[in-house]
Design an enzyme around this catalytic site. Structure first.
Site, PDB file in Angstrom:
ATOM      1  N   ASP A 129       8.180  11.825  23.376  1.00 48.79           N
ATOM      2  CA  ASP A 129       8.089  13.002  22.523  1.00 48.79           C
ATOM      3  C   ASP A 129       8.045  14.284  23.360  1.00 48.79           C
ATOM      4  O   ASP A 129       7.338  14.344  24.375  1.00 48.79           O
ATOM      5  CB  ASP A 129       6.792  12.867  21.704  1.00 48.79           C
ATOM      6  N   ASP A 174       0.822  -1.220   0.000  1.00 49.61           N
ATOM      7  CA  ASP A 174       0.000   0.000   0.000  1.00 49.61           C
ATOM      8  C   ASP A 174       0.854   1.268   0.000  1.00 49.61           C
ATOM      9  O   ASP A 174       0.327   2.376   0.107  1.00 49.61           O
ATOM     10  CB  ASP A 174      -0.990   0.000   1.176  1.00 49.61           C
ATOM     11  N   GLU A 184      11.098   0.727  36.568  1.00 47.97           N
ATOM     12  CA  GLU A 184      11.974  -0.079  37.433  1.00 47.97           C
ATOM     13  C   GLU A 184      11.242  -1.288  38.010  1.00 47.97           C
ATOM     14  O   GLU A 184      11.863  -2.169  38.590  1.00 47.97           O
ATOM     15  CB  GLU A 184      12.505   0.760  38.609  1.00 47.97           C
ATOM     16  N   ASP A 223       5.105  -0.889   7.438  1.00 51.72           N
ATOM     17  CA  ASP A 223       4.252  -1.490   8.466  1.00 51.72           C
ATOM     18  C   ASP A 223       5.069  -2.444   9.334  1.00 51.72           C
ATOM     19  O   ASP A 223       6.249  -2.700   9.063  1.00 51.72           O
ATOM     20  CB  ASP A 223       3.052  -2.190   7.815  1.00 51.72           C
TER      21      ASP A 223
HETATM   22  C1  GLC Z   1       8.444  15.851  18.139  1.00 50.92           C
HETATM   23  C2  GLC Z   1       8.445  14.883  16.980  1.00 50.92           C
HETATM   24  C3  GLC Z   1       7.949  15.598  15.763  1.00 50.92           C
HETATM   25  C4  GLC Z   1       6.544  16.075  16.030  1.00 50.92           C
HETATM   26  C5  GLC Z   1       6.479  16.923  17.291  1.00 50.92           C
HETATM   27  C6  GLC Z   1       5.065  17.103  17.755  1.00 50.92           C
HETATM   28  O1  GLC Z   1       9.343  16.885  17.967  1.00 50.92           O
HETATM   29  O2  GLC Z   1       9.719  14.336  16.810  1.00 50.92           O
HETATM   30  O3  GLC Z   1       7.989  14.791  14.624  1.00 50.92           O
HETATM   31  O4  GLC Z   1       6.088  16.825  14.944  1.00 50.92           O
HETATM   32  O5  GLC Z   1       7.156  16.318  18.361  1.00 50.92           O
HETATM   33  O6  GLC Z   1       4.571  15.893  18.294  1.00 50.92           O
END
Ligand code: GLC
Length: 533
Positions: free
Chosen positions: A206, A31, A259, A35
């Site tokens: 993130d 596609d 932990e 994945d």
């Molecule tokens: C981080 C990620 C990025 C994303 C941002 C918002 O910096 O690496 O790809 O756009 O957070 O989630």
């Protein structure tokens, strides 16, 4: 060599990690989108390369406004990537090969289509209202404060139905969670456990420095000369919307959960800060993050002086026992073979050498091992919202996200011939895994060699690091552990270095391997060696 135990050198996460941008790694069903089953089918490549762990970009269901960084369900898998059964199989298959699997956790914000946000938005009285950051407009109707989104414009969006603004540090479709709310914290405890129980070895977290916001939502001050370049672009210092003291309490809570597992889970943070003392603080007293991203290194120029400064600032800023991370690329920035090296094979070999021989975890981005550069993406066809929203629209981060180049065939071995891929495939004829594997002089063979050496040598995997002073301009040299030295000539001039010697164990000019160096080391422009006394 690869089967060697890491015990003498430290835990597995001190080794080599590899970032799989899942959408672009391997497509099993034609596609045009990578994945989990595609990744499973390519694990042998990663095992052969010698990586200790993979970080897989978000797999959770998402409307893909920001390609998975807008999560609509934290405990499920997006159908386009596979299923929970596929995750189980990935963990098992990777485990059989000695590879740990880290997932990406996005706690700062969810998609505006997450059921939590839909409930929160439905009414001011909804029990989930306080799960997000809602505030009344100012008297004149304008946003509650001056914070800007990392993706341009105000960080506030007015919700007409309920008459309040909600906070979005990124896209409007990425609503910031309210990390002062205990129910949000408890919900994430469960999310961590959900994946840890399935055998996920840890998380890359993130924008981990952003979660908790100033409770009073005070205005940020204007940026000044001493602020990071990114704050100067935004025009304001991130004083109240990032790096708040309470952030550390959330991370300590997660560390306690990590932990509780027999093979303790690992927390890696995207600490997007430009002051290594502030980054270092996220290691806590070895009770917060195990690993932190080194953004100043990522943004450094590829020059000896600049790199030395960043490495020194990292050493000085981190707690003494903290273990740094070195990476030259990610899905958010131009690939280093392009950005640092301009496609020059000598420079690409040196950059890989830098990443793999500094004291710390080496984090490779998919394709780094073959020196894959940025793909060409037409800005008019950009998929990255950041590029599309920029004042001057551009391809944004897409060039760093094009499909992995496995072979020279139609579809590059990423997908079936003839498939339409979500982003265009780069120059796979010139750069691909298959042709480099058979070539002892290739970038891939060099990368493999460095990883093998690192795994076989406690000096290189765990040894202390000390720069050799007095090297010529453009040259960096350092000692690792008891008997190993590394020297890199990052300049167009030949160089002679005193005070390092031994047998050449690895050389960007491979024909030098085995040579004995006594007293002075001569290096060609853009040449590097690892020496063993
Ligand atoms: C981080 C990620 C990025 C994303 C941002 C918002 O910096 O690496 O790809 O756009 O957070 O989630």
């Amino acid at each position: 060599m690869h089967a060697m135990s890491r015990d003498a050198a430290g835990p597995w996460w001190h080794g080599v990690l590899y970032h799989v941008y899942l959408r672009s790694f391997a497509d099993s069903d034609g596609d045009g989108v990578g994945d989990i089953r595609g990744l499973i089918a390519r694990l042998d490549h990663l095992a052969w390369l010698g990586v200790d762990g993979i970080w897989v970009s978000p797999v959770m269901p998402s409307p893909n406004d920001d390609w998975g960084y807008d999560v609509a369900d934290y405990c499920a898998v997006a159908p386009e990537y596979g299923s929970l059964d596929d995750v189980d199989e990935l963990v098992a298959a990777a485990g059989e090969r000695g590879i740990r699997v880290l997932f990406d956790l996005v706690p700062n914000h969810s998609s505006d289509r997450h059921p939590w946000f839909l409930a929160s938005r439905s009414s001011r009285d909804d029990p989930k209202r306080d799960w997000y950051v809602w505030r009344d407009p100012k008297a004149d109707g304008s946003p509650p404060n001056n914070w800007v989104s990392s993706f341009f414009g105000s960080a506030w969006k007015l919700d007409d139905a309920t008459g309040q603004y909600y906070l979005h540090s990124f896209l409007e479709a990425q609503a910031d969670l309210n990390w002062w709310n205990e129910q949000v914290r408890a919900a994430f405890d469960e999310i961590l456990r959900f994946w840890f129980d399935r055998g996920i070895a840890g998380f890359r977290i993130d924008v981990v420095h952003k979660m908790v916001k100033d409770p009073e939502l005070r205005d940020n001050p204007p940026a000044s000369e001493s602020d990071s370049f990114i704050e100067r672009v935004w025009g304001q210092r991130e004083l109240h919307n990032a790096d708040q003291p309470q952030n550390h309490a959330v991370i300590r809570r997660w560390r306690t959960i990590a932990e509780q597992y027999p093979d303790p889970r690992v927390l890696v943070g995207e600490t997007y800060l430009f002051d290594q003392r502030r980054v270092g603080a996220y290691h806590g007293r070895d009770d917060e993050l195990h690993l932190t991203f080194n953004i100043p290194f990522l943004w450094s120029t590829f020059e000896a002086g600049a790199i030395r400064d960043v490495v020194d600032a990292t050493t000085a800023g981190y707690p003494p026992d903290a273990w740094p991370v070195w990476n030259g690329g990610s899905h958010d920035i131009s690939r280093f073979p392009t950005r640092w090296c301009g496609g020059d094979g000598r420079k690409i070999r040196l950059a890989l050498m830098l990443l793999l021989t500094l004291r710390g975890t080496a984090l490779l981005y998919y394709g780094d091992e073959i020196g894959m550069g940025d793909g060409a993406v037409d800005p008019a066809a950009a998929r990255d919202p950041l590029g599309r929203r920029a004042p001057r629209p551009n391809a944004g981060r897409d060039p760093a996200r094009t499909p992995m180049q496995w072979t020279a065939a139609d579809g590059a071995g990423f997908t079936v011939p003839g498939a339409t891929t979500w982003l265009p495939i780069g120059d796979a004829a010139a750069c691909n895994v298959e042709s480099q594997r058979g070539d002892p002089g290739s970038v891939l063979s060099w990368c493999w060699h460095l990883i093998a050496l690192r795994r076989a040598s406690t000096d290189m995997s765990g040894g202390a690091m000390r720069f050799v002073d007095g090297t010529p301009g453009g040259v960096l040299a350092w000692r690792r552990g008891e008997r190993t030295s590394v020297a890199l000539n990052l300049s167009d001039e030949a160089a002679v270095i005193d005070g390092v010697g031994g047998a050449v164990r690895a050389g960007t000019r491979r024909e030098r391997e085995g040579e004995r160096v006594e007293g002075t080391l001569a290096l060609d422009p853009w040449e590097g060696v690892v020496l063993y006394e």
